[in-house]
Scaffold this motif. Structure first.
Motif, PDB file in Angstrom:
ATOM      1  N   ILE A  12       0.849  -1.193   0.000  1.00 21.76           N
ATOM      2  CA  ILE A  12       0.000   0.000   0.000  1.00 21.76           C
ATOM      3  C   ILE A  12       0.884   1.242   0.000  1.00 21.76           C
ATOM      4  O   ILE A  12       1.840   1.339   0.769  1.00 21.76           O
ATOM      5  CB  ILE A  12      -0.926   0.016   1.242  1.00 21.76           C
ATOM      6  N   LYS A  14      -0.023   5.520  -0.381  1.00 22.57           N
ATOM      7  CA  LYS A  14      -1.091   6.522  -0.541  1.00 22.57           C
ATOM      8  C   LYS A  14      -2.428   5.799  -0.708  1.00 22.57           C
ATOM      9  O   LYS A  14      -2.763   4.951   0.096  1.00 22.57           O
ATOM     10  CB  LYS A  14      -0.782   7.474  -1.695  1.00 22.57           C
ATOM     11  N   ASP A  15      -3.170   6.128  -1.762  1.00 21.11           N
ATOM     12  CA  ASP A  15      -4.469   5.492  -1.989  1.00 21.11           C
ATOM     13  C   ASP A  15      -4.378   4.249  -2.863  1.00 21.11           C
ATOM     14  O   ASP A  15      -5.396   3.703  -3.280  1.00 21.11           O
ATOM     15  CB  ASP A  15      -5.438   6.492  -2.648  1.00 21.11           C
ATOM     16  N   PHE A  16      -3.166   3.821  -3.164  1.00 17.70           N
ATOM     17  CA  PHE A  16      -2.968   2.668  -4.044  1.00 17.70           C
ATOM     18  C   PHE A  16      -2.716   1.408  -3.238  1.00 17.70           C
ATOM     19  O   PHE A  16      -1.941   1.420  -2.285  1.00 17.70           O
ATOM     20  CB  PHE A  16      -1.788   2.896  -4.995  1.00 17.70           C
ATOM     21  N   LYS A  17      -3.361   0.346  -3.651  1.00 15.67           N
ATOM     22  CA  LYS A  17      -3.158  -0.964  -3.039  1.00 15.67           C
ATOM     23  C   LYS A  17      -2.759  -1.906  -4.183  1.00 15.67           C
ATOM     24  O   LYS A  17      -3.538  -2.119  -5.102  1.00 15.67           O
ATOM     25  CB  LYS A  17      -4.453  -1.429  -2.372  1.00 15.67           C
TER      26      LYS A  17
END
Length: 162
Positions: A12, A14-17
């Motif tokens: 993970i 930031k907003d990325f997974k």
């Protein structure tokens, strides 16, 4: 900013997974050379190495270096250059950085075992995978995800494993 590898298949930032893969034996707080585990801890990103002939010159905010045919990483615990970049001179001392496959088209060295403690692990990288098979101790991502990661990181970014 922190890159967080939460388990054997999730990274993970930031907003990325992203889906990832790690060492075959999972995350280990007592990493040893050749144990197929990924070291647990908080590490700095040191340098992006890349194959200019395959990926061009990536835009990113960390130090970078073109991988040349004679580049390797010393994984011999008895050698004075243990856990650092070397020029190829002996088949037993190294992990080749210039590979036929595409795993090291991009790789980021991290600050694991910078004191070069013998047998505590070397050549722990963030690199590419094409199949998510477990690594020998690195963290690996698909190329498209790695390229997104490159746009997000900077010299202050750290990776937290575990």
């Amino acid at each position: 900013m922190i890159i967080h590898v939460t388990n054997k298949n999730t990274l993970i930032i930031k907003d990325f997974k992203f889906r990832c893969c790690i060492g075959k034996k999972g995350i280990n707080s007592n990493k040893e050379e050749g144990d197929y585990s990924t070291p647990k801890g908080l590490f700095s990103l040191r340098k992006l190495y890349f194959r200019k002939d395959r990926v061009g010159i990536p835009g990113c905010k960390i130090n970078k270096k073109i991988i040349k045919k004679n580049m390797a990483w010393c994984d011999d615990p008895k050698h004075k250059k243990y856990n650092e970049e070397i020029k190829i001179c002996n088949k037993n001392l190294k992990e080749n950085l210039h590979r036929k496959d595409h795993k090291y088209d991009y790789l980021i060295s991290i600050s694991h075992n910078e004191k070069k403690t013998p047998r505590k692990g070397s050549a722990v990288f963030i690199h590419l995978t094409d199949n998510y098979k477990p690594t020998t101790g690195c963290v690996a991502l698909k190329k498209k995800d790695f390229e997104i990661l490159l746009k997000l990181i900077d010299k202050k970014t750290k990776i937290k494993i575990g």
